[in-house]
Write a protein that holds these residues in place. Structure first.
Motif, PDB file in Angstrom:
ATOM      1  N   SER A  24      -2.863 -41.012  41.129  1.00  0.00           N
ATOM      2  CA  SER A  24      -2.317 -39.804  41.540  1.00  0.00           C
ATOM      3  C   SER A  24      -2.623 -38.907  40.277  1.00  0.00           C
ATOM      4  CB  SER A  24      -0.868 -39.655  41.686  1.00  0.00           C
ATOM      5  OG  SER A  24      -0.100 -40.140  40.266  1.00  0.00           O
ATOM      6  N   GLY A  25      -2.795 -37.425  40.647  1.00  0.00           N
ATOM      7  CA  GLY A  25      -3.396 -36.357  39.746  1.00  0.00           C
ATOM      8  C   GLY A  25      -4.723 -36.327  39.443  1.00  0.00           C
ATOM      9  N   LEU A  26      -5.470 -36.985  40.399  1.00  0.00           N
ATOM     10  CA  LEU A  26      -7.068 -36.575  40.681  1.00  0.00           C
ATOM     11  C   LEU A  26      -7.167 -35.781  41.504  1.00  0.00           C
ATOM     12  CD1 LEU A  26      -8.371 -40.250  39.750  1.00  0.00           C
ATOM     13  CD2 LEU A  26      -8.307 -38.193  38.365  1.00  0.00           C
ATOM     14  N   ASP A  27      -6.763 -34.624  41.876  1.00  0.00           N
ATOM     15  CA  ASP A  27      -6.824 -33.767  42.992  1.00  0.00           C
ATOM     16  C   ASP A  27      -6.893 -32.338  42.622  1.00  0.00           C
ATOM     17  OD1 ASP A  27      -7.284 -32.894  45.531  1.00  0.00           O
ATOM     18  OD2 ASP A  27      -4.993 -32.663  45.800  1.00  0.00           O
ATOM     19  N   ARG A  28      -8.048 -31.673  42.713  1.00  0.00           N
ATOM     20  CA  ARG A  28      -8.369 -30.278  42.210  1.00  0.00           C
ATOM     21  C   ARG A  28      -8.434 -29.470  43.823  1.00  0.00           C
ATOM     22  NH1 ARG A  28     -12.105 -29.633  37.091  1.00  0.00           N
ATOM     23  NH2 ARG A  28     -11.592 -31.541  36.033  1.00  0.00           N
ATOM     24  N   HIS A  29      -7.319 -28.448  43.695  1.00  0.00           N
ATOM     25  CA  HIS A  29      -7.681 -27.498  45.070  1.00  0.00           C
ATOM     26  C   HIS A  29      -6.853 -26.165  44.576  1.00  0.00           C
ATOM     27  CE1 HIS A  29      -3.442 -29.778  44.974  1.00  0.00           C
ATOM     28  NE2 HIS A  29      -3.063 -28.344  45.482  1.00  0.00           N
ATOM     29  N   ASP A  30      -7.093 -25.311  45.450  1.00  0.00           N
ATOM     30  CA  ASP A  30      -6.558 -23.696  45.226  1.00  0.00           C
ATOM     31  C   ASP A  30      -5.217 -23.833  45.347  1.00  0.00           C
ATOM     32  OD1 ASP A  30      -8.664 -22.335  43.948  1.00  0.00           O
ATOM     33  OD2 ASP A  30      -9.397 -21.811  46.030  1.00  0.00           O
ATOM     34  N   VAL A  31      -4.312 -23.208  44.674  1.00  0.00           N
ATOM     35  CA  VAL A  31      -2.756 -22.882  44.834  1.00  0.00           C
ATOM     36  C   VAL A  31      -2.745 -21.418  44.903  1.00  0.00           C
ATOM     37  CG1 VAL A  31      -0.554 -23.470  44.143  1.00  0.00           C
ATOM     38  CG2 VAL A  31      -2.079 -25.327  43.919  1.00  0.00           C
ATOM     39  N   SER A  32      -1.805 -20.945  45.744  1.00  0.00           N
ATOM     40  CA  SER A  32      -1.484 -19.541  45.754  1.00  0.00           C
ATOM     41  C   SER A  32      -0.560 -19.056  44.726  1.00  0.00           C
ATOM     42  CB  SER A  32      -1.050 -19.037  47.357  1.00  0.00           C
ATOM     43  OG  SER A  32      -1.962 -19.281  48.159  1.00  0.00           O
ATOM     44  N   HIS A  33      -0.848 -18.376  43.609  1.00  0.00           N
ATOM     45  CA  HIS A  33      -0.116 -17.800  42.636  1.00  0.00           C
ATOM     46  C   HIS A  33       0.275 -16.526  42.762  1.00  0.00           C
ATOM     47  CE1 HIS A  33       0.392 -20.792  39.293  1.00  0.00           C
ATOM     48  NE2 HIS A  33      -0.278 -21.711  40.183  1.00  0.00           N
ATOM     49  N   VAL A  34       1.375 -16.035  42.440  1.00  0.00           N
ATOM     50  CA  VAL A  34       1.807 -14.625  42.559  1.00  0.00           C
ATOM     51  C   VAL A  34       1.693 -14.049  41.106  1.00  0.00           C
ATOM     52  CG1 VAL A  34       4.152 -15.137  42.634  1.00  0.00           C
ATOM     53  CG2 VAL A  34       3.336 -12.997  43.304  1.00  0.00           C
ATOM     54  N   PHE A  35       1.371 -12.834  40.859  1.00  0.00           N
ATOM     55  CA  PHE A  35       1.157 -12.114  39.665  1.00  0.00           C
ATOM     56  C   PHE A  35       1.972 -10.565  39.677  1.00  0.00           C
ATOM     57  CE2 PHE A  35      -2.176 -14.927  39.843  1.00  0.00           C
ATOM     58  CZ  PHE A  35      -2.216 -15.495  38.550  1.00  0.00           C
ATOM     59  N   VAL A  36       2.678 -10.322  38.627  1.00  0.00           N
ATOM     60  CA  VAL A  36       2.999  -8.639  38.865  1.00  0.00           C
ATOM     61  C   VAL A  36       1.928  -7.903  38.464  1.00  0.00           C
ATOM     62  CG1 VAL A  36       4.669  -7.349  37.683  1.00  0.00           C
ATOM     63  CG2 VAL A  36       5.301  -9.576  38.252  1.00  0.00           C
ATOM     64  N   THR A  37       1.698  -6.729  39.144  1.00  0.00           N
ATOM     65  CA  THR A  37       0.819  -5.878  38.835  1.00  0.00           C
ATOM     66  C   THR A  37       1.427  -4.852  37.564  1.00  0.00           C
ATOM     67  OG1 THR A  37       1.694  -4.436  40.693  1.00  0.00           O
ATOM     68  CG2 THR A  37      -0.295  -5.927  41.063  1.00  0.00           C
ATOM     69  N   GLN A  38       0.392  -3.895  37.353  1.00  0.00           N
ATOM     70  CA  GLN A  38       0.771  -2.815  36.329  1.00  0.00           C
ATOM     71  C   GLN A  38       1.943  -1.905  37.029  1.00  0.00           C
ATOM     72  OE1 GLN A  38       0.219  -2.633  32.932  1.00  0.00           O
ATOM     73  NE2 GLN A  38       1.754  -1.052  33.206  1.00  0.00           N
ATOM     74  N   HIS A  39       1.331  -1.577  38.350  1.00  0.00           N
ATOM     75  CA  HIS A  39       2.379  -0.679  39.282  1.00  0.00           C
ATOM     76  C   HIS A  39       3.582  -1.341  39.174  1.00  0.00           C
ATOM     77  CE1 HIS A  39       2.847   2.502  41.845  1.00  0.00           C
ATOM     78  NE2 HIS A  39       3.262   1.399  43.003  1.00  0.00           N
TER      79      HIS A  39
ATOM     80  N   GLN B  71       5.065  -3.400  37.090  1.00  0.00           N
ATOM     81  CA  GLN B  71       5.879  -3.366  35.635  1.00  0.00           C
ATOM     82  C   GLN B  71       6.493  -1.778  35.500  1.00  0.00           C
ATOM     83  OE1 GLN B  71       5.036  -6.311  33.337  1.00  0.00           O
ATOM     84  NE2 GLN B  71       6.968  -5.384  32.547  1.00  0.00           N
ATOM     85  N   ASP B  72       5.710  -0.938  35.918  1.00  0.00           N
ATOM     86  CA  ASP B  72       6.133   0.274  35.663  1.00  0.00           C
ATOM     87  C   ASP B  72       7.498   0.471  36.573  1.00  0.00           C
ATOM     88  OD1 ASP B  72       3.846   0.728  33.947  1.00  0.00           O
ATOM     89  OD2 ASP B  72       2.455   1.928  35.495  1.00  0.00           O
ATOM     90  N   TYR B  73       7.196  -0.034  37.856  1.00  0.00           N
ATOM     91  CA  TYR B  73       8.570   0.267  38.544  1.00  0.00           C
ATOM     92  C   TYR B  73       9.478  -0.278  38.135  1.00  0.00           C
ATOM     93  CZ  TYR B  73       6.759   3.032  42.609  1.00  0.00           C
ATOM     94  OH  TYR B  73       6.316   3.929  43.543  1.00  0.00           O
ATOM     95  N   LEU B  74       9.498  -1.706  37.522  1.00  0.00           N
ATOM     96  CA  LEU B  74      10.714  -2.454  37.046  1.00  0.00           C
ATOM     97  C   LEU B  74      11.259  -1.495  35.720  1.00  0.00           C
ATOM     98  CD1 LEU B  74      12.289  -5.183  36.642  1.00  0.00           C
ATOM     99  CD2 LEU B  74      10.568  -5.978  35.051  1.00  0.00           C
ATOM    100  N   ASN B  75      10.303  -1.063  35.049  1.00  0.00           N
ATOM    101  CA  ASN B  75      10.875  -0.225  33.570  1.00  0.00           C
ATOM    102  C   ASN B  75      11.572   0.850  34.285  1.00  0.00           C
ATOM    103  OD1 ASN B  75       9.418  -2.129  32.143  1.00  0.00           O
ATOM    104  ND2 ASN B  75       7.762  -1.303  31.834  1.00  0.00           N
ATOM    105  N   ALA B  76      10.937   1.555  35.026  1.00  0.00           N
ATOM    106  CA  ALA B  76      11.599   2.885  35.524  1.00  0.00           C
ATOM    107  C   ALA B  76      12.933   2.546  36.277  1.00  0.00           C
ATOM    108  CB  ALA B  76      10.469   3.711  36.340  1.00  0.00           C
ATOM    109  N   GLY B  77      13.218   1.542  36.848  1.00  0.00           N
ATOM    110  CA  GLY B  77      14.375   1.034  37.506  1.00  0.00           C
ATOM    111  C   GLY B  77      14.413   1.277  38.893  1.00  0.00           C
ATOM    112  N   SER B  78      13.044   1.618  39.461  1.00  0.00           N
ATOM    113  CA  SER B  78      12.792   2.175  40.997  1.00  0.00           C
ATOM    114  C   SER B  78      12.650   0.871  41.792  1.00  0.00           C
ATOM    115  CB  SER B  78      11.317   2.836  40.847  1.00  0.00           C
ATOM    116  OG  SER B  78      11.426   3.770  39.945  1.00  0.00           O
ATOM    117  N   LEU B  79      13.108  -0.493  41.287  1.00  0.00           N
ATOM    118  CA  LEU B  79      12.894  -1.405  42.301  1.00  0.00           C
ATOM    119  C   LEU B  79      14.425  -1.888  42.900  1.00  0.00           C
ATOM    120  CD1 LEU B  79      10.673  -4.040  40.247  1.00  0.00           C
ATOM    121  CD2 LEU B  79       9.950  -2.717  42.085  1.00  0.00           C
ATOM    122  N   THR B  80      14.344  -2.164  44.285  1.00  0.00           N
ATOM    123  CA  THR B  80      15.422  -2.790  44.867  1.00  0.00           C
ATOM    124  C   THR B  80      15.955  -4.014  44.199  1.00  0.00           C
ATOM    125  OG1 THR B  80      14.163  -4.226  46.515  1.00  0.00           O
ATOM    126  CG2 THR B  80      14.583  -1.879  47.085  1.00  0.00           C
TER     127      THR B  80
END
Length: 812
Positions: A104-119, A121-130
């Motif tokens: 086990s451990g000998l397997d490479r493949h793509d995994v879907s990762h999620v990132f926060v955009t600058q947009h 980040q700005d909405y979080l700082n401004a308190g505009s998110l639900t």
């Protein structure tokens, strides 16, 4: 190396066929069968395994491979035909067969990762998110990025899928593929080499002089070895290397999973029976494939027979695979083999870390060892030139893999031996009905060891009828006066006693005293078990737990009475009855931590304990000369399971655990408590007579067309929606009947049983149905299932899974 412009590849995905890829110019001449490559598959990158070279790609346009992931093949080209046979017989994708075979451990493949955009980040700082959006963004930012799967798993929001899609559209987050790299890596270490003349003269402290003296004396030494003599060596080597006094290189080293050093042993003189067996196999060692069933009573010296044959094979320059059923047994076997063969041994089993496992695998591939000892996965060891394969305790159900690729390592050992044209030995004191039927049909040759090595008789077995104690008070219902008396006598003589019960926990049937309902698992159709050590009720199927002070889910009463008993309760009773004795318990709970099994086995071997309470983990192959008494708390536990092999397993378990007694100088005793003293299984176990059991069992199997008189395939259908699962199971059964109808001349040779709900109808919130197919012809039943799976009406349904289990062992 492959010189063709195209290569055939099996990808590590659930697809049944192999695919053709082209090799880019810069990678030509570096590809070999058995190497891993990174390939495009749809919109993903996945691991593929090179099978062979190809001159053309026919009418298709082949995609190019991205990269080669190995310096050398991970398995020999000769093993590819073995993998293809497995894929065909077990109806499993070839790429996933190879993936299951590799560490086990000998397997490479793509995994879907999620990132926060600058947009975002700005909405979080401004308190505009639900609030929901804010939770998602904060969860991701805590980790910089995370896998989509991880985000969904940790979210309590039932509409998380829709929320992720909406946030991606609004540019608050972005989802992209990240290549998941190997979980295990080759370990490299710094080695220090002596150089003749420095380029620059530097000041010499006492420590520097000592270091240079050590390196000069050794010519070459690892940094780890240096630190033993000079703890500050890591800080000293850099300036010395820069000045030219020493050279630092990096070299691959192997992590050592083996135990303490073992003193070399002297081979004992063989008994006359052992000599006959060894001579018979030696005569045929160079004559190709020859399957043997070595049936010997417990303590008859089967392991010494194995070691003599292994020595002959290794001396001829060939390799050996030795399979043992339990990880706890590997320690004992590995010690005995290491005492005889030194460092020629690698071990393979699931208790090794990923790093240790990959190191052992590389040692085999690079031909640094010639003997592999391991559990079922060791059957895939990447040897090129196998001289013999040995399967110890061949009857054991642990050889059957119950998840992923559902193979039987005992059967694969026979197939691999045939493909490598070498002998295979299946050893057991209680052979499987399947293997003994092969002896009857002259497919296997039987070799017998009828007496124990020490010439002592088998232990005397006394049956105790538990029906006589059903109204007894206190401990007498579980530990009868007869067993209690024998334990005391055993302890007074300074010997050890093994108390066997194949059921763990403290109380196995907690019941509400007000409404009468049992305390069941929230997610499975089973009763929970009280574990006093953990202070909780636990489900043995899904792991769900409730605190010990829980209330009845049906009536909210707090009056839960813990009925039933397991090893934990027996342990507490024995502590009360024999306060002067040292006790240890060996079951799945007490051995869950790494190294716990070895620690317990050492304490038994070193006689640091007097009474051992255990489950079937202790019933298999262990050799403890000081155990003179075995007590079986309840011999009938597995006798009434809804499984045609229940009687066979019960006989094997009882005969094996009885065989732990009297392996030293003192004749052993066994006290077997049972509610069915007249049952032919119990009678055969008392006499330790396998042939009597076989003669009574086989007529039932033959009359009902059960293995070994048929081949069986189990189709397991499960899902969270009961109606969907039931409908899909009915649809699969209908398609099977249609496909069978097309087999004009052979349809009378197949029985289709079901669909029917599984005996345990729900596990981990998944409802379970099953269909059985039986036929004297494995080819016919295999073809029938493959045709059904390729039918357009048997496309996978959302939330419903279909699993094929060829030669199933568990019908529960």
């Amino acid at each position: 190396m492959i010189q063709t412009p195209y290569i055939s590849i099996a990808v590590s995905l659930p697809v049944m066929k192999s695919y053709t890829y082209s090799v880019p110019d810069h990678l030509k001449g570096f590809c070999s069968p058995g190497m891993r490559v990174l390939v495009p598959f749809g919109n993903r990158r996945v691991t593929g395994y090179i099978l062979s070279g190809q001159k053309d790609c026919k009418e298709f346009k082949a995609k190019k491979i991205f990269d080669i992931l190995d310096d050398h093949p991970l398995f020999p080209e000769s093993e590819i035909s073995f993998f293809k046979w497995i894929a065909g017989y077990y109806i499993h994708p070839l790429g996933e067969v190879i993936k299951s075979a590799l560490p086990s451990g000998l397997d490479r493949h793509d995994v879907s990762h999620v990132f926060v955009t600058q947009h975002g980040q700005d909405y979080l700082n401004a308190g505009s998110l639900t609030p929901g959006e804010e939770q998602v963004v904060e969860f991701i930012l805590q980790r910089q990025s995370c896998a989509v799967k991880q985000l969904k798993k940790n979210s309590k929001n039932i509409t998380i899928n829709a929320l992720i899609c909406r946030m991606e559209k609004e540019d608050l987050i972005t989802v992209s593929a990240v290549l998941k790299k190997d979980g295990a890596k080759i370990k490299k270490e710094k080695f220090i080499l002596h150089r003749d003349g420095p380029k620059t003269i530097i000041r010499m402290s006492k420590k520097r002089k000592k270091l240079l003296s050590l390196v000069k004396g050794k010519k070459e030494i690892s940094l780890t070895g240096l630190k033993v003599h000079i703890p500050t060596a890591p800080a000293l080597i850099k300036p010395l290397a820069e000045a030219g006094y020493i050279q630092i290189i990096h070299r691959q080293v192997f992590r050592d999973p083996l135990g303490d050093p073992v003193e070399p042993d002297t081979p004992p003189k063989l008994t006359s029976e052992q000599q006959i067996v060894v001579k018979r196999v030696q005569e045929n060692l160079t004559r190709g494939f020859a399957p043997y069933l070595l049936s010997g009573v417990t303590g008859s010296g089967k392991t010494e027979v194995y070691m003599r044959l292994v020595r002959d094979v290794v001396e001829k320059g060939k390799s050996v695979i030795v399979l043992v059923p339990e990880i706890s047994l590997i320690s004992q076997t590995e010690r005995r083999f290491r005492a005889r063969f030194g460092e020629k041994i690698a071990v393979i089993h699931s208790s090794l870390t990923q790093g240790e496992l990959i190191d052992q695998w590389h040692k085999i591939v690079l031909e640094k060892v010639s003997i592999v000892i391991g559990a079922r996965s060791a059957v895939f060891a990447p040897f090129k030139n196998i001289g013999i394969i040995i399967v110890d305790e061949e009857h054991d159900t642990s050889y059957k893999q119950e998840t992923g690729l559902k193979y039987n390592a005992r059967d694969l050992a026979v197939v691999r031996a045939k493909m490598n044209d070498c002998p295979v030995i299946l050893g057991s004191a209680t052979p499987s009905v399947q293997s003994y039927q092969n002896v009857v049909m002259k497919r296997f040759e039987e070799l017998k060891l009828k007496t124990r090595v020490n010439r002592h008789p088998l232990p005397r077995i006394t049956l105790v009828d538990l029906k006589k104690y059903k109204d007894a008070r206190g401990y007498d219902r579980i530990i009868t006066p007869k067993l209690s008396k024998e334990i005391r006598a055993c302890l007074d003589k300074g010997n050890q006693a093994l108390i066997f019960l194949n059921r763990r926990g403290f109380a196995t049937f907690p019941v509400c005293m007000d409404c009468g309902k049992s305390l069941s698992c929230k997610y499975c159709d089973v009763t929970m078990t009280l574990h006093k050590g953990r202070n909780e009720y636990r489900c043995h199927f899904c792991g769900y737990g409730r605190p010990v002070n829980t209330k009845c889910p049906a009536c909210n009463s707090s009056k839960i009475k813990p009925l039933g008993f397991g090893t934990e309760k027996v342990e507490s009773m024995l502590k009360a009855l024999f306060p002067d004795a040292r006790l240890v318990r060996m079951d799945q709970d007490s051995t869950s931590r790494k190294g716990a099994t070895i620690k317990i086995l050492k304490s038994i071997r070193n006689r640091n304990v007097d009474i051992i309470v255990g489950t079937q983990m202790l019933a298999k192959g262990h050799d403890f000369p000081s155990i003179t008494l075995v007590g079986v708390i309840c011999a009938d536990l597995s006798l009434s399971f809804p499984d045609f092999r229940a009687g066979e397993r019960t006989f094997q378990l009882l005969a094996q655990v009885a065989g732990r007694a009297g392996r030293g100088e003192t004749i052993g005793k066994v006290i077997m408590q049972t509610y069915n003293p007249d049952h032919f299984i119990i009678e055969a176990a008392k006499k330790q007579n396998f042939f009597e059991f076989f003669q009574n069992e086989v007529p039932y199997r033959k009359a009902l067309l059960y293995p070994p008189f048929s081949r069986m395939i189990q189709l397991k259908i499960s899902g969270r929606n009961f109606a969907k699962v039931k409908a899909y199971a009915a649809n699969v059964a209908d398609i099977l009947k249609i496909v069978l109808g097309n087999e004009e001349n052979q349809k009378h040779m197949v029985q289709i049983l079901g669909p029917i709900e599984a005996p345990i109808q729900k596990i981990s919130s998944r409802f379970r149905w099953q269909i059985f197919l039986k036929s004297p012809s494995s080819v016919l039943v295999n073809r029938l299932v493959k045709s059904m799976m390729g039918h357009p009406k048997v496309t996978p349904k959302s939330g419903v899974s279909l699993i094929v289990d060829v030669d199933p062992y568990s019908l529960m």
